[in-house]
Each structure stands twice: as structure tokens, then as C-alpha cells.
Design an enzyme around this catalytic site. Structure first.
Site, short mmCIF file in Angstrom:
data_model
loop_
_atom_site.label_atom_id
_atom_site.label_comp_id
_atom_site.label_asym_id
_atom_site.label_seq_id
_atom_site.Cartn_x
_atom_site.Cartn_y
_atom_site.Cartn_z
N GLY C 17 0.81 -1.22 0.00
CA GLY C 17 0.00 0.00 0.00
C GLY C 17 0.84 1.26 0.00
O GLY C 17 2.07 1.23 0.01
N THR C 18 0.14 2.40 0.00
CA THR C 18 0.82 3.69 -0.06
C THR C 18 1.76 3.88 1.13
O THR C 18 2.93 4.25 0.96
CB THR C 18 -0.22 4.83 -0.08
OG1 THR C 18 -1.03 4.66 -1.24
CG2 THR C 18 0.45 6.18 -0.13
N SER C 41 -1.76 -8.90 1.40
CA SER C 41 -2.96 -9.73 1.31
C SER C 41 -2.64 -11.07 0.65
O SER C 41 -1.60 -11.25 0.02
CB SER C 41 -4.01 -9.01 0.49
OG SER C 41 -3.56 -8.93 -0.85
N LEU C 88 -1.38 -1.37 7.33
CA LEU C 88 -2.61 -2.03 6.88
C LEU C 88 -3.78 -1.05 6.78
O LEU C 88 -3.85 -0.08 7.54
CB LEU C 88 -2.98 -3.15 7.86
CG LEU C 88 -2.05 -4.37 7.87
CD1 LEU C 88 -2.34 -5.25 9.09
CD2 LEU C 88 -2.20 -5.18 6.58
N CYS C 157 -2.81 11.58 10.03
CA CYS C 157 -1.80 12.47 9.46
C CYS C 157 -2.11 13.93 9.72
O CYS C 157 -1.20 14.74 9.94
CB CYS C 157 -1.61 12.20 7.97
SG CYS C 157 -3.15 12.08 7.04
N GLY C 189 -3.10 11.44 1.34
CA GLY C 189 -3.67 11.07 2.62
C GLY C 189 -4.82 10.08 2.53
O GLY C 189 -5.16 9.42 3.50
N HIS C 260 0.11 18.15 4.03
CA HIS C 260 -1.11 18.75 4.56
C HIS C 260 -0.78 20.15 5.10
O HIS C 260 0.13 20.31 5.90
CB HIS C 260 -1.66 17.92 5.72
CG HIS C 260 -2.26 16.60 5.31
ND1 HIS C 260 -2.46 16.23 4.00
CD2 HIS C 260 -2.74 15.57 6.06
CE1 HIS C 260 -3.03 15.04 3.96
NE2 HIS C 260 -3.20 14.60 5.19
#
Lengths: 371, 371, 371, 371
Positions: C17-18, C41, C88, C157, C189, C260
Site C-alpha cells: 500500500g501507499t 494480502s 494495513l 496524518c 492522505g 497537509h
């Protein structure tokens, strides 16, 4: 003729999707088509349209659609529609559209499922409504034979953009020999949600799965003619075989919301080729049958030729004539082929919903739909 | 040899501009170049660099530059620099760079002023440092003749991106016959302030003034060779005349910050042409002289070939090897010419400042600069 | 102490994931953490990482990870990891992280599943590693009691961005009374694919589900202290109850890739409040425990205060100190509360992966992880 | 009354600028205003409008303007205009507008030059056309006194967005006590060329010079009333002094083309404050005088209140009612002040040109302009 038309009931399949939403906006302003039935997935069926849709258009949901209760995409729910527009996703369009045709309904589809079918016309309304002539054969070959039903598809949005000027050039100067095209395509062409913002902000994605093949193949079907009847009396699409045309496409996604831009280089069969000024004149003069037939969705100019060196641009020009025409600019000599130019078309209007609507208008004019 | 170098004093002209800022970032990390003098307009001269610059880089102003007092762009203020890098705007670069050369200084310029000069090499360091061989003639023809001074230019950022793979292909397969290129260029290529946000957000601008002509002409100068001496003993750039090469460019601006992407179609003189796989192999194997000479700014791979279908992309790949190399992907057959591919290069690094720095490194190796 | 550390084996859950990708980039450059196991996964398990991941980072896949075979996210495959980082997704994190803790593993999580757990510390490493003191109680209350396992979470975040300067201000000037914050949050995000490009290009989305509640609640847990033991000897998070703090957040998504930005207005309990200059000085002087403990991922300055009126900006400043600190600018008086300022933090670095890594470094220093 | 109006001749100063272009688009569709004269700088004067303008609107140049020859911005060239709209840049607007007033012309200005003038009304048409009542005094105090001439200004685009809902709330619930506002403003607010693409792509700029002061000051003038006559019989703007209102603004530029979004927190003087639902109802019910007077440019709803949690959004909602109204959404309780909400307004329509046009319509209704 159009002036006498009124209250032609139409249905929209895939009404909650990106193309479906655009259909609804356009149809809500149409002089004689009336939105009568909306179809979507089982998840949405039974709900009022306004409650089911994740509306993404820059205008409110038209009143003509907001309160309609969504129906399942089954033919019995669309029996009283003279025309059914399909904005269905490709993964479900094949079966559903077939069922609608079998129910003797006239289907105008944006999906790619039947574009390669040898009896289904692939029609860009500004180019080849002549291909409707295969509809009787499509009906006759169906089991059981149909009296009113058929499927007409329109082209991929990027194909649509380029075949309009290519058709105009063939009309004026005879066959083309080669076309090299590099596209810069808007994100709306991928539907919703389509591309992730992370993939396209501050970026170019130099690949769109299947797009180059579609542009290369569809262009031949659209610009080609219909064969003479064979020994069985059947006609077919000739794929431009009388004067082979080579098309090579490179497709890119860019951070633009709407409007596909394409950079083209073209070689004519005719030697010497026309000059850039002759090309500009021919493009401006192009008057397709949808215009002479006064189809209400036809743009006042099929092709608008820009003289300014930096036009057309998607943000400034995509909505010209409600996005129903094609913009061309920067017509100039090419040092490798003959002529270079830039094409811009609104991928969700002339590239999708507007094409289907114009096709339906023309099918009425041609007598293939009884209203 | 490089290993023995240290403390080579360099100056930067146009230090407050976009290219000047990138020069300063790169030089601040250089193993032997030391930023010694910064030059900018009269408005900035006399001020500490940090006070004069409108800094736009995504890293703080390097300490090596922050407190340097900006000097006027006059040769007497740069006498103690072994090398002068010029990031000057084209409108002032011509006169200033000429004055610096006359003062016997070695000038590596990003401006376009001398790119068409018949005695000034137009050098993409990953392609044609061989063209430095004209420097003695440039010095000799100067009035008065020079012992150390010269001007070397690098190419336009979009030209740089494409000539690297084109050179690799000519190296492997012999002359090219035709190149059709459509670019999607980043906004940083226009300098600062450059493009208005209103012109480029959600948009493509299909025109960059002068860019197509530059790409078409510069490519010939860079890929061409040096002639044999004529009756006066003078050599010249042959503009690829031994095997005429046709280049046709279409240049577009897209909403990308850094990194020019180009879609190319190429026809080889050699028949049959190499296969896509042979092209990939040749591109990967290309090892220019800056690599064998161990120039510290040379990338480990001049050309990185991607196998993934959707790469290279500017946002993901422009900073590979600090933007000093060129990325190529989507090598495939072209239905009109022979082969299609996608090129990506960082327009402010290999397309501008990194090229000048590598050129300077190579000029030292070749003995044209004494340090 | 850190200088003696080497080869601390770590695992990464949610590695494709990211946040997982950012973990891998950061860990590949870490002085003593070594990527030992990657979990994802079932669809990815068994494949080499490079083959399973859709890599979206602007650098190549680190060698340390490329060839690792992905493991299922089950504790037995991570038994030899001293530390497990979890990137996760929230929908699966709860069960998996619980299983890892039960297997006596030390889990540092980015997911929100346990942030509100009364025995799980919610730690922003630049603010409240003191909350690790609840770990013994977390272990003791587990069934069966644990000797080494625990879960530590880091904050959302956007919360992370603001609590760092808020903590610095409370450290210098005593309790805050009110904080009004409006965020402009980057698309990363939301993970990948996250937001559709159609939703965010040329747009602001003034809503992020659950985000405002998270910011308002998490801020109290992080800035609050630990209670004295109750009659059962249990401690708890006091939620800043000794000096009630009101936080009101308005969260917006903007077309920014990373970083952000938040606009804050603050009211201090202390009257008269500190002046803007006193606030600037206190922010600059803030030195959290991770710095004095020499954690290698701690930034040289926890808070960088900008004097320029138009900074910080996400594109220019998000990567300062590898995105491990927080940037503050525009400290000025507020006509309604006391002081206004702008905060910027890299949401995937200090806002996610860097926080977890720093938390792990600090947990080693504090003796909660044996290596 | 409006129904009887026709052919009211109007002029536009600064006709080639961003606001001037929008004036021309709007006026070309106006039921009774007729574009009679266009003024621009000496560089453009004497040229047909289409030849002088760098047209940036997403529609073609209206026929009503394309062939008009641009006049110098001098009063004698506008003598036959009943109304003069000024889209001039602030640096020249002061002197030119003064000269037009002295020539007894009615000037409706977008520039900031006279906004702080104690005799010039600063009018947001959906809020305070009552302030036109100071026009007689403005005329009387002029040397020489004027019979028809005056200057009316409209507000800064970001001020306009927020004062409409603030006025509605004061109308329904009495005085406000505090307003905290954070804006996310479109790039078109900075004019053309305005912001560099390099400054705003993938970025937020947390500063707009002078903007916060303007919002804080203008809001007081607009929401305040007119004083009773003093001993000299003079009236003045009371700056909301009867119930002091504190406004604190934080202004940001975001990568959005058109449409300013603002996040507001509001505290009412009245205790207890109205509930969010009462606020929604009051906003929806707000019917300003321009609506009851049937001004043709007035939107059908001054304020459109959205119920969806993620609206309004600039790209989807800025063109609602041709951008003549204001959109409000996310009305909810604020943990620090009383109520939070999101405001969106089209900065070039209601924020600029539409406001001036509506002001002129209302000035006719009120009898301050004779037509």
C-alpha cells in the site's frame, strides 16, 4: 420533419454513470426527446434517480430525471421507449444490449461490445450515418428476425475526435495513405472513479489500455465503405480496403478534465498533396449529412478551424457549440508526412453522449426508427 | 583523472533564475566544482544571494551560495573562475556571453543565442562531446584570437530529451531517415514566472513559440558530424547531410511541473529495420563517452528502458539518477514508420543545468579547460 | 546507544500500500533497521515484492525489498522480527494487529483501529513518547499477559501536523484553551487509489469523512497526560481534562499530492497571551525527547519556523528534513482568538511512516523493545 | 419597471482584462444593457476588440464586442454611456475613475481604489444596496458638485463570498460577534497572468498580499449601517460600530481556476445561538432587495444551501445560477465558536462583474441612474 416531432420517449441505460449523466443533461434540453425511463444496476433500481446517483455534473440534476424511479436494465421496463441509449459499462453492456435488441428495441450504445460486430454499424454522426444501411441485414440475420430492433454503436471518444477531420479530408482530396496520431486525453474518458488523482496530478500517463488498437481499427471501419452484396446478398464493412490506410496511434492521459487533444500527421495518397491552406478550407467547408438533415444536436459547424497559433485548447474550446463539433488548429506542413494539425473534441459530448443522440436523430430521419 | 581534481572555481550567470537556481543546487553537491561567483542583473548585484533570489527549489538555499554577494554580469568579476555557467535569459545572454568569451573565459551556456553559430558546439553531453573539436577554430577565428576562452552551448530541453535515444539508435543501427515527435512539456521549461496558471490548469496548450523549429534544427546539428577541413582548413557542422534526416515536431505544454515527455515514431534507413526488442537492447546498451570518462555527473545509465507498459511517467521517473539520464518506454512497432517509443527527460536537469555541468566535466577531460 | 545498534530485523504489514511503500523507502536507508519480512494480502503473498506491488514512489523499488517474497499477514511468518510496522488498511488492521500482539510481537501501527483503545498509546514521536508508559499495563491486561508484545499507534496524518506546534506552545506557555483549524489536505492522505482525479482536479472537496472528529479527539489524547493510578492501580489517558481544551476542525481536500497544510487560530489560557514573536521563538526552540535521545529519524529541528510571508508551501517545503519535521509560518495576531499561524507537514512521512519508525526508535531507547 | 427598459448604453473600462472579459460575456446576454463603448490602455486603443484582446473565456468573443474599436479610457469617449463599468487594474483605476466621475458619469468599479473612501458606497448587491443612499452626499461634496456622476465600488471577491451569508444571519438572528474565516481562493482572483503555474500546481500558497486586511475591513463597512446625520448634516458608514464585530481571516491560494471556497466559524451575540438547522433555514430564506426588485441579474436564490456532506465544491457548483449567488454547505456546530459552515462563490461573477452589473440594475431601480 424534425419540426413535427415531439415527445419521443427515450430510455437511458447506465443512467448513473458518467456517460449516463451527460445523456440526461443533454436529453433534458432536447427539442423532442423526452426522458421516459432510466435504467441502472440492481443496487440502484427502485430508487429515485436523485437518491441513487452520485451526481458529478457542473449543473444540478435536471428536473426531468430527478424524481424518475430507476428501473432494472431489463427490456420489459423499456417497452414504451422508442429509443434506448446505453451508457453501460463494457463489462455488462454486451448481454443487456443484446437482450434489448432481441426485444425489438432500438439501442444506441456507447459501449465497445458490438463495435467489431460485422453487422453493427459503428457510426460517428458527423462521418458515416451511411452505415445505417446495414441495419436491415442486422435485423434479418437475427434469430428471430427483428422488425424494429437493432444496435448502433458510436466510436471510442478518441477515435471520434480524429475521424471527423480525416473524413473531411478524404471527402475533399481522396484517400489518405497514413495517419500518425498522438493523443493527450482527458481523465473523464476513463469514467468515474476512473483514474486515481495520485496517478494524474503533475503527471502524464503514456498508456491507455487498448486505446491505440481501438483508434487504429475503428478508424478503418468508420472511414471505410460498405461492400457490394456478396453471392448471398450480404453486405459488409470494407475497412477502407480499396485504398489501404495505415493508422498509428500513441495514447496518453493528461491532467485535463474534459476534452481530448490529438496531434496528427497525415499523408495523402494524392500527389502533390493539398497545401495547408487547402486543408484548412476543406475542413471549414465540411458539411456532413446530419447538418443538411437539420438534426437538432448537430453543431452549426462540424469542424471549427482556428487561425490562432495556440488553439484549440481543451479548457477554452471544448464547449464550443455545446461540445458537438470538432476543433482543428495549427494546420501546417509536416517534414515527414504531408500535413500536421491539432484536433480537439469533447470526449463526453461528441465523443460519447452527443454522438449517440445525433445518431438517433439521424436514424429517425433515415426512417430506421418509427416515432 | 577526476579523482585528482578539487576546488575548481566556477561562476554562475543568471544565478537568480530558474536554471540558475538548479545550477546552484547541483554545484553545491559537486565533487570538485566550487561555487565561487554568482552573477545577476544590476537590480540584484550587491545583495547577498539569499536576499536577492526568489527561491523556488524544493530544498533550502545551499549554504555555499546563500551568503555570496551577487556580482554584476561583467567579466572582470569572474576572472578567477575556471568555468562560467550561464543560465541567462536569451534576451541578454548574447552580449554578456560574448564579453565573457572575449575576456578569455570558458562559458557553458543554456541560452539559445549561439546555438546556430557555425563555430559554437551545441553539445548534449550524452551524445556529441566530439563537437568540442571545433573549439580551437572558434578561438582562432576570434578577434583577437583566444587562448582559453570559448562558448559551448547545450541544447534546448526538448531537443536534449530526444537526441539521446536517437543517437543510441544511430550508433547501433546506422542512420535514421525520419523522426516524428509530439512533446508534452513541463511548465518549468518556460522559466519563471513563465506560464500563467490560468493558461495551464486543466488544459493543454498545443503551441510553444519557436520550439518545433528548434527541435528540428538542433537535432540535425547534434546528430550530425564535423566536416573534413575545407580549402581554408576550416571545419564545420555537417547537419547530418551525409544521410539526410527528416524531423517533424509538434510541441505541447501540459500541466506538469518538471519532465518533458515525448512520443516518437522513427524510420530507419536500414531495411529491414531493427525489431522493438533490438531497439530496447541497443538503448539499454548505449554508453556515451561521459560515462567511460567517468564524469561525476554522468548517470549510471544514459538511457533507462522501462518494460512496464505505462512508464516512464514524469512524476515518477524524472528524478531517476538525479535527472541526469533519459528514460524510454513503450518501444513497439509503428504502423506508419518503423518503431514507436516514449521518451522522458528532466528538462531542468539533463535538459539544462546538468548538461552544462557534464559538458564542463567533459571539457576538462578533453583538455579544453585547464584547471 | 543507537550507535551500537545494528541489524534490527523489522517487518512491514500492508507492504504494497501507499504507507507500506513509504515504509520501505525509509527503512531501506535506515542505519539499523533491516527489512526482514513483508506482509500483504493473500492475493500478493508468495510473490516477489517487485512483482506484486503497483509501485508509486518517485524512486525505484529499493533493492532491500524488491526480491523479498511477500508473506501472509500472520504472526508465525514474522516471529523473527523485533518490530512489526503496520501500514494495513483500517478494515483489516484490527484483527491482524491483535493477532500479532497476542503472538508477543511489538506492533507500530498507522491504522486507526486502536487509537481510541484505553490501553494503547497514540504517540506522535515529536510530542508524547511519554505515553509508552502505559505499555506495561497493556501487556498485563492482555489475556494471557504478554512479556514483549504491544500495540502502539501513531496519529492521523492531519492530527500529527497540528499537535507538534500545539505541544510546543503548551510546553512554553501552559495550557491552550481553544484551537480552530482548517486543513487543506493532500490526496495521498486518502491512500491509493483514493480520490478520483475527477473529484479533485480544479477543485476543493470540503469534506473528509471522519477526519474532523479524529482531529478533535486525537488531539486531546495526545496532548493530555496519564492519570495517577486509580484504586486498582490502573492508569489512563486524561484527555487534557485538567485544563479543558476545545478543538474545532474543518477538513478539506485540495489538489496537492503530498503535504497537509493547516490554518490555525489559537487561544491560550494564560492572559495576556504570548506575542507572535514569543510564539515563533518557542516553536523554534522546541526540542522533543526524540531529539535529545538522538533517534536517527528525528529531524534536526522539530519545528522549522519560516519568516517569509508566503511560506510554508507544500510543494516547496514538504521534503525539508526528509519530511520528518513540521513547518510553521505566518505567525501573527488573530482578531478573534490570540494567534494565527500556518502549519505544514508531510502526511506520508511525519504523518505516517516516519512517525512509526521514530516511535520504534524511541521504544528501543526507552527499553520497551529488546534488540 | 425593468420590463420597460431597453437599450441602456454601457461602457466597460479595462475591457481586455480578466474582469473586463467577463463583463463583456455577461453584458452580451443582458436584457437591457447594451455594450456601447470599450476602453483599454493606449496600447490597445484604436484596435478592434477582437484584435486587441488575449481572450481567455471558455466561449467565443461575443459579436456585440468583437468589432468595437477600443477607445482610450478618457471620459469624452464615454459621454453617451448611461453607465460605465470599470474592470481597471488598481494601479490606474484611481485617476481614471475619478476623471469619469468628474465628467458626471456613473461609475461601477471593481477596483479597490475607492473602497475605503468615506463617501463611496462599497456595495455587495445581495447585501447592502441601501448604502447607495450616500450617493447624494458624494455628489454634493464633489468640486464642482455633480448631478449624475458618482462612484460605486463592489467588494473584494473573497469578501463578497462571505458577507452574503453573514448578512443573512444578522438579518435573522441579530448581530454577529466573531467570524473566523479561512479561504481557499481560485487563481482567477489574481487576474491574468496573475500566478505563475510554477507557484500553484501541486501547491497551496498560504498568503495573498493585502487580502486578509481587505476581508476584515470591508466586511465591517458592508455589514455596518449608515450613521444618522452629524451636526453638518453628513452621514457616514458606521463600520458595524453599534455591535462590534471581530473578523479574522486567513487567505490561501489553491490550484482551482474559478470559485473561492471559505471555511467559516461564527459566534452570534445572541445567547443561546441559533441551531445549525435554524441557520440553514435562515440562509435559504434570505431574500435580498435585488430579488424583490426583480433585477434581471439577481439569482433565483441568493444563497443555495446544500445538504450533501461534501458540497459545495468549486468545480461542480460555481456556475449555479450563472455564478450570481452564493453556495453554503456543511452547516454544523463549532466546538469553539457557535457554528461552522462552508461558503463558495464564483469570484469573477458574483465576486466581480456580476456584482457591478447587479449594482447598476439596482441603482436604476433606486433612481440613482437615469435611463
Amino acid at each position: 420533419m424534425h419540426s413535427q416531432l415531439s415527445n419521443v420517449r427515450v430510455g437511458v441505460l447506465g443512467a448513473t454513470g458518467t456517460v449516463g449523466q451527460r445523456f440526461i443533461c443533454l436529453l433534458s434540453r432536447h427539442p423532442y426527446f423526452v426522458i421516459h425511463a432510466l435504467g441502472a444496476s440492481a443496487r440502484s433500481a427502485g430508487k429515485p434517480y436523485a437518491a441513487a446517483v452520485s451526481w458529478k455534473q457542473p449543473e444540478p440534476i435536471p428536473q426531468a430525471a430527478a424524481d424518475l424511479v430507476i428501473r432494472p436494465c431489463e427490456p420489459e421496463h423499456f417497452k414504451d421507449c422508442a429509443i434506448v441509449f446505453s451508457g453501460l459499462d463494457a463489462d455488462v453492456a454486451g448481454d443487456i444490449e443484446a437482450a434489448f435488441r432481441t426485444a425489438d428495441l432500438a439501442v444506441f450504445s456507447n459501449a465497445r461490445s458490438y463495435r467489431r460486430d460485422p453487422h453493427v454499424p459503428l457510426v460517428v454522426p458527423l462521418v458515416n450515418p451511411k452505415h445505417f444501411d446495414i441495419i436491415p441485414q442486422q435485423r434479418a440475420l437475427h434469430t428471430p428476425p427483428l422488425s424494429k430492433g437493432f444496435i448502433v454503436t458510436n466510436a471510442n471518444c478518441s477515435t471520434t475526435a480524429i475521424v471527423v477531420p480525416l473524413a473531411a479530408l478524404e471527402h475533399a482530396f481522396g484517400p489518405l495513405e497514413s495517419v500518425l496520431v498522438t493523443t493527450m486525453q482527458a481523465v473523464s474518458g476513463a469514467g468515474y472513479p476512473g483514474l486515481s488523482a495520485l496517478d494524474v496530478l503533475d503527471n502524464v500517463v503514456p498508456y491507455i489500455p487498448g486505446e491505440e488498437e481501438k483508434m487504429e481499427w475503428e478508424t478503418l471501419k468508420i472511414l471505410g465503405g460498405l461492400s457490394d452484396p456478396d453471392s448471398d446478398g450480404l453486405i459488409s464493412f470494407d475497412m477502407h480496403s480499396s485504398a489501404p490506410l495505415r493508422v498509428s496511434a500513441a495514447c496518453n492521459r493528461v491532467p485535463v478534465l474534459d476534452g481530448h487533444t490529438a496531434s496528427l500527421s497525415i499523408r495523402f495518397a494524392r500527389r502533390p498533396p493539398p497545401s495547408p491552406q487547402q486543408v484548412r478550407d476543406a475542413l471549414s467547408a465540411y458539411t456532413p449529412a446530419v447538418q443538411t438533415a437539420c438534426c437538432p444536436s448537430a453543431p452549426p459547424h462540424a469542424i471549427t478551424v482556428f487561425e490562432q497559433p495556440d488553439r484549440p485548447q481543451p479548457r477554452l474550446d471544448r464547449n464550443l457549440h455545446a461540445g458537438a463539433g470538432v476543433c482543428v488548429g495549427r494546420v501546417r506542413q509536416c517534414g515527414v508526412l504531408d500535413v500536421k494539425l491539432v484536433v480537439l473534441a469533447h470526449n463526453v459530448n461528441i465523443g460519447a453522449a452527443t454522438s449517440s443522440i445525433m445518431n438517433a436523430e439521424m436514424a429517425i430521419v433515415r426512417g430506421f426508427v418509427q416515432v
